[in-house]
Design a protein around this motif. Structure first.
Motif, PDB file in Angstrom:
ATOM      1  N   ASP A 136       0.881  -1.296   0.084  1.00  0.00           N
ATOM      2  CA  ASP A 136      -0.013  -0.004   0.047  1.00  0.00           C
ATOM      3  C   ASP A 136       0.765   1.233   0.006  1.00  0.00           C
ATOM      4  O   ASP A 136       0.188   2.448  -0.005  1.00  0.00           O
ATOM      5  N   LYS A 173       3.979   7.613   0.122  1.00  0.00           N
ATOM      6  CA  LYS A 173       2.775   8.065  -0.331  1.00  0.00           C
ATOM      7  C   LYS A 173       2.005   6.628  -0.051  1.00  0.00           C
ATOM      8  O   LYS A 173       2.276   5.496  -0.523  1.00  0.00           O
ATOM      9  N   HIS A 174       0.686   6.618   0.620  1.00  0.00           N
ATOM     10  CA  HIS A 174      -0.045   5.906   1.016  1.00  0.00           C
ATOM     11  C   HIS A 174      -1.193   5.590  -0.154  1.00  0.00           C
ATOM     12  O   HIS A 174      -2.074   6.475  -0.375  1.00  0.00           O
ATOM     13  N   PRO A 180      -3.965   4.031  -0.843  1.00  0.00           N
ATOM     14  CA  PRO A 180      -5.485   4.042  -0.731  1.00  0.00           C
ATOM     15  C   PRO A 180      -6.019   5.433  -0.487  1.00  0.00           C
ATOM     16  O   PRO A 180      -6.957   5.772  -0.603  1.00  0.00           O
ATOM     17  N   THR A 181      -5.160   6.287   0.569  1.00  0.00           N
ATOM     18  CA  THR A 181      -5.681   7.541   0.882  1.00  0.00           C
ATOM     19  C   THR A 181      -5.019   8.693   0.231  1.00  0.00           C
ATOM     20  O   THR A 181      -5.715   9.798   0.380  1.00  0.00           O
ATOM     21  N   GLY A 182      -3.889   8.731  -0.251  1.00  0.00           N
ATOM     22  CA  GLY A 182      -3.466   9.425  -1.102  1.00  0.00           C
ATOM     23  C   GLY A 182      -2.276  10.435  -0.032  1.00  0.00           C
ATOM     24  O   GLY A 182      -1.850  11.575  -0.588  1.00  0.00           O
ATOM     25  N   ILE A 183      -2.366   9.923   1.217  1.00  0.00           N
ATOM     26  CA  ILE A 183      -1.499  10.729   2.147  1.00  0.00           C
ATOM     27  C   ILE A 183       0.063  10.656   1.818  1.00  0.00           C
ATOM     28  O   ILE A 183       0.378   9.407   1.596  1.00  0.00           O
ATOM     29  N   LYS A 210      -0.881   9.391  11.015  1.00  0.00           N
ATOM     30  CA  LYS A 210      -1.649  10.150   9.897  1.00  0.00           C
ATOM     31  C   LYS A 210      -2.945   9.320   9.783  1.00  0.00           C
ATOM     32  O   LYS A 210      -4.118   9.788   9.596  1.00  0.00           O
ATOM     33  N   ILE A 211      -2.745   8.046   9.421  1.00  0.00           N
ATOM     34  CA  ILE A 211      -3.720   7.192   8.964  1.00  0.00           C
ATOM     35  C   ILE A 211      -4.488   6.880   9.763  1.00  0.00           C
ATOM     36  O   ILE A 211      -5.737   6.638   9.495  1.00  0.00           O
ATOM     37  N   LEU A 265      -6.703   9.696  10.641  1.00  0.00           N
ATOM     38  CA  LEU A 265      -8.037   9.866   9.667  1.00  0.00           C
ATOM     39  C   LEU A 265      -9.242   8.652  10.006  1.00  0.00           C
ATOM     40  O   LEU A 265     -10.298   8.917   9.880  1.00  0.00           O
ATOM     41  N   GLU A 266      -8.712   7.651  10.340  1.00  0.00           N
ATOM     42  CA  GLU A 266      -9.733   6.333  10.678  1.00  0.00           C
ATOM     43  C   GLU A 266     -10.149   6.594  11.672  1.00  0.00           C
ATOM     44  O   GLU A 266     -11.551   6.336  12.021  1.00  0.00           O
TER      45      GLU A 266
END
Length: 117
Positions: free
Chosen positions: A16, A42-43, A45-48, A72-73, A76-77
């Motif tokens: 990912d 760069k993640h 699925p989230t674009g972070i 950060k993820i 967000l979750e």
């Protein structure tokens, strides 16, 4: 120690993440201009996107960048249930308690000075 245990750290699957190594910027002279020790993650699925160049070591920057990305993820979750949010609340409670204690102390000192005259 916090009263409740913190939630477990989020584990991000390697497939990912897109990992790039970049040349750093800022102070550090010729060494930072020539070596690609900065890490950009760069993640997918989230674009972070996270960029880290805290140290001159690529491996340390990778570790820090992955930790920052997982935080950060998680924010967000989970929102308020995230580790960083829990830690921030604990820190603000401690600071507020210390400030309150400090105000009490100076109020008591001011009272003593007023009585001594």
């Amino acid at each position: 120690l916090p009263s409740k245990p913190l939630p477990p750290r989020l584990v991000i699957p390697e497939n990912d993440i897109i990992e790039n190594f970049l040349k750093g910027s800022g102070p550090g002279g010729q060494k930072i201009n020539k070596t690609s020790s900065a890490v950009q993650l760069k993640h997918i699925p989230t674009g972070i996107v996270i960029k880290c160049q805290d140290t001159r070591s690529r491996s340390q920057n990778r570790k820090v960048a992955r930790r920052l990305l997982s935080e950060k993820i998680e924010e967000l979750e989970l929102g308020e249930g995230a580790r960083t949010a829990v830690k921030a609340r604990e820190k603000s409670k401690k600071k507020a308690s210390g400030d309150k204690k400090r105000r009490r102390k100076y109020r008591a000192l001011a009272g003593e000075k007023g009585e001594g005259k």
